[in-house]
Design a protein around this motif. Structure first.
Motif, PDB file in Angstrom:
ATOM      1  N   UNK A 275       0.756  -1.227   0.004  1.00  0.00           N
ATOM      2  CA  UNK A 275      -0.024   0.086   0.206  1.00  0.00           C
ATOM      3  C   UNK A 275       0.963   1.149  -0.088  1.00  0.00           C
ATOM      4  N   UNK A 276       0.142   2.328  -0.224  1.00  0.00           N
ATOM      5  CA  UNK A 276       0.786   3.635  -0.228  1.00  0.00           C
ATOM      6  C   UNK A 276      -0.011   4.814   0.790  1.00  0.00           C
ATOM      7  N   UNK A 277       0.495   5.880   1.474  1.00  0.00           N
ATOM      8  CA  UNK A 277       0.197   6.444   2.186  1.00  0.00           C
ATOM      9  C   UNK A 277      -0.336   7.992   1.583  1.00  0.00           C
ATOM     10  N   UNK A 278      -1.603   8.245   1.283  1.00  0.00           N
ATOM     11  CA  UNK A 278      -2.031   9.599   0.798  1.00  0.00           C
ATOM     12  C   UNK A 278      -3.075   9.732   1.594  1.00  0.00           C
ATOM     13  N   UNK A 279      -3.157  11.167   2.132  1.00  0.00           N
ATOM     14  CA  UNK A 279      -4.231  11.450   2.840  1.00  0.00           C
ATOM     15  C   UNK A 279      -5.397  11.756   2.279  1.00  0.00           C
ATOM     16  N   UNK A 280      -5.209  11.936   0.833  1.00  0.00           N
ATOM     17  CA  UNK A 280      -6.440  12.224  -0.054  1.00  0.00           C
ATOM     18  C   UNK A 280      -6.725  11.086  -0.531  1.00  0.00           C
ATOM     19  N   UNK A 281      -7.958  11.035  -1.474  1.00  0.00           N
ATOM     20  CA  UNK A 281      -8.548   9.583  -2.239  1.00  0.00           C
ATOM     21  C   UNK A 281      -7.945   9.686  -3.556  1.00  0.00           C
ATOM     22  N   UNK A 282      -6.938  10.432  -3.663  1.00  0.00           N
ATOM     23  CA  UNK A 282      -6.346  10.457  -5.093  1.00  0.00           C
ATOM     24  C   UNK A 282      -5.725   9.278  -5.547  1.00  0.00           C
ATOM     25  N   UNK A 283      -5.196   8.329  -4.622  1.00  0.00           N
ATOM     26  CA  UNK A 283      -4.524   7.070  -4.991  1.00  0.00           C
ATOM     27  C   UNK A 283      -3.228   7.195  -5.661  1.00  0.00           C
ATOM     28  N   UNK A 284      -2.553   8.425  -5.411  1.00  0.00           N
ATOM     29  CA  UNK A 284      -1.335   8.660  -6.014  1.00  0.00           C
ATOM     30  C   UNK A 284      -0.141   8.575  -4.984  1.00  0.00           C
ATOM     31  N   UNK A 285       1.202   8.232  -5.373  1.00  0.00           N
ATOM     32  CA  UNK A 285       2.172   8.079  -4.522  1.00  0.00           C
ATOM     33  C   UNK A 285       2.917   9.696  -4.065  1.00  0.00           C
ATOM     34  N   UNK A 286       2.995   9.857  -2.719  1.00  0.00           N
ATOM     35  CA  UNK A 286       3.480  10.975  -2.237  1.00  0.00           C
ATOM     36  C   UNK A 286       4.770  10.861  -1.491  1.00  0.00           C
ATOM     37  N   UNK A 287       5.515   9.317  -1.434  1.00  0.00           N
ATOM     38  CA  UNK A 287       6.545   9.161  -0.970  1.00  0.00           C
ATOM     39  C   UNK A 287       6.821   8.158   0.124  1.00  0.00           C
ATOM     40  N   UNK A 288       5.550   7.747   0.408  1.00  0.00           N
ATOM     41  CA  UNK A 288       5.524   6.870   1.730  1.00  0.00           C
ATOM     42  C   UNK A 288       5.028   5.534   1.242  1.00  0.00           C
ATOM     43  N   UNK A 289       5.409   4.436   0.844  1.00  0.00           N
ATOM     44  CA  UNK A 289       4.863   3.408   0.778  1.00  0.00           C
ATOM     45  C   UNK A 289       5.176   2.128   1.665  1.00  0.00           C
TER      46      UNK A 289
END
Length: 306
Positions: A275-289
């Motif tokens: 999984x990846x951590x993203x505070x939004x529901x954009x489901x894109x990578x922010x640098x934390x997997x």
């Protein structure tokens, strides 16, 4: 009436008119006898009986031998030092375009990476693609690790191997607490390559890692980064429970990377991307997997611990 001049083809004049030549008897001539020139054997034999020439040759050979010995003594062969070796290695590295460590790691693991496609049914009962994820072969008999959420709602599963061949697969094992599923392919390529698994016991933050997968169905794609932390917990927006003891990494991962291997620079699997951590529901990578440690993943397949 004058006769034309005739020229004889013989190099020497024939007998005069009226002379009789007796067969076998040489014709009389005033020219001196010409002896044949001596050959190389005769010249060598004459030189051998000349003591001055013999001693001169021996002195010349002795002088040449002494000169060679003096050169070797005065200028001994140079012994290579560690500094010379380091300089040669540095010169090779700077003058040759060598593949990066990440490229070598990706090349080693790529034959064991598979594309996982899940299918459902439309209202008419036809198969429709629900999503694409990633899997990694851990046994050459067709045992594949992936995420449970990749195949959980699938009515049929297709895996595509690195050589392009395809096979239907079924779920052979589950470990819901770690979002893991074990697949068994029905048709196996003759040269199927299984990944090498490595314990996470010696991993530390900062270790370089590579993630291989099919983000948004594109791939296989390679991204590189480092381990950011260990022992993390994560709960996705869609997840019903929190997953503990995860590896945190910053190599780019996106939907479709799920189930793919997280590998060291030696190309050895230390985790399964989950999984990846993203505070939004954009489901894109922010640098934390996050990745499940391979110890948990291996136990899902019934493999012995390290």
């Amino acid at each position: 009436m004058r006769r034309p001049v005739l020229y004889s083809q013989s190099p020497r004049g024939g007998p005069a008119a009226g002379e009789t030549v007796v067969p076998g008897e040489a014709a009389a001539t005033d020219a001196p006898e010409v002896l044949p020139k001596p050959g190389w054997r005769q010249r060598l034999a004459r030189a051998a009986v000349n003591p001055r020439l013999t001693w001169g040759c021996m002195a010349l050979l002795l002088g040449a031998l002494l000169w060679v010995l003096w050169q070797q003594t005065a200028h001994p062969p140079r012994v290579l030092t560690q500094k010379d070796i380091d300089a040669a290695v540095l010169r090779s590295v700077t003058t040759q375009n060598l593949p990066s460590r990440a490229a070598r790691a990706a090349e080693k693991i790529r034959p064991a990476v598979v594309r996982v496609v899940s299918y459902g049914k439309d209202k008419k009962g036809a198969d429709i693609e629900q999503g694409v994820g990633t899997g990694v072969v851990i046994q050459d008999k067709g045992v594949i690790l992936t995420n449970l959420h990749v195949v959980q709602a699938a009515q049929s599963i297709l895996v595509v191997f690195a050589d392009g061949s395809e096979s239907v697969a079924h779920i052979a094992g589950l470990q819901p607490q770690h979002d893991l599923a074990v697949l068994q392919a029905q048709t196996i390529p003759d040269d199927l390559h299984a990944a090498t698994l490595r314990t996470t016991a010696d991993l530390v933050p900062g270790d370089e890692v590579v993630a291989i997968g099919f983000p948004f169905g594109i791939g296989p794609s390679t991204s590189a980064g480092v381990i950011s932390g260990l022992g993390r917990s994560f709960k996705s927006h869609e997840g019903a429970q929190e997953i503990p003891n995860l590896i945190q990494f910053d190599a780019a991962a996106n939907p479709g990377n799920s189930g793919g291997p997280l590998v060291t620079m030696d190309g050895e699997v230390v985790g399964v991307v989950t999984g990846i951590l993203n505070p939004t529901r954009a489901r894109t990578f922010l640098g934390i997997g996050f990745a499940v440690p391979i110890e948990s993943a291996a136990s899902a397949a019934g493999l012995p611990p390290f």
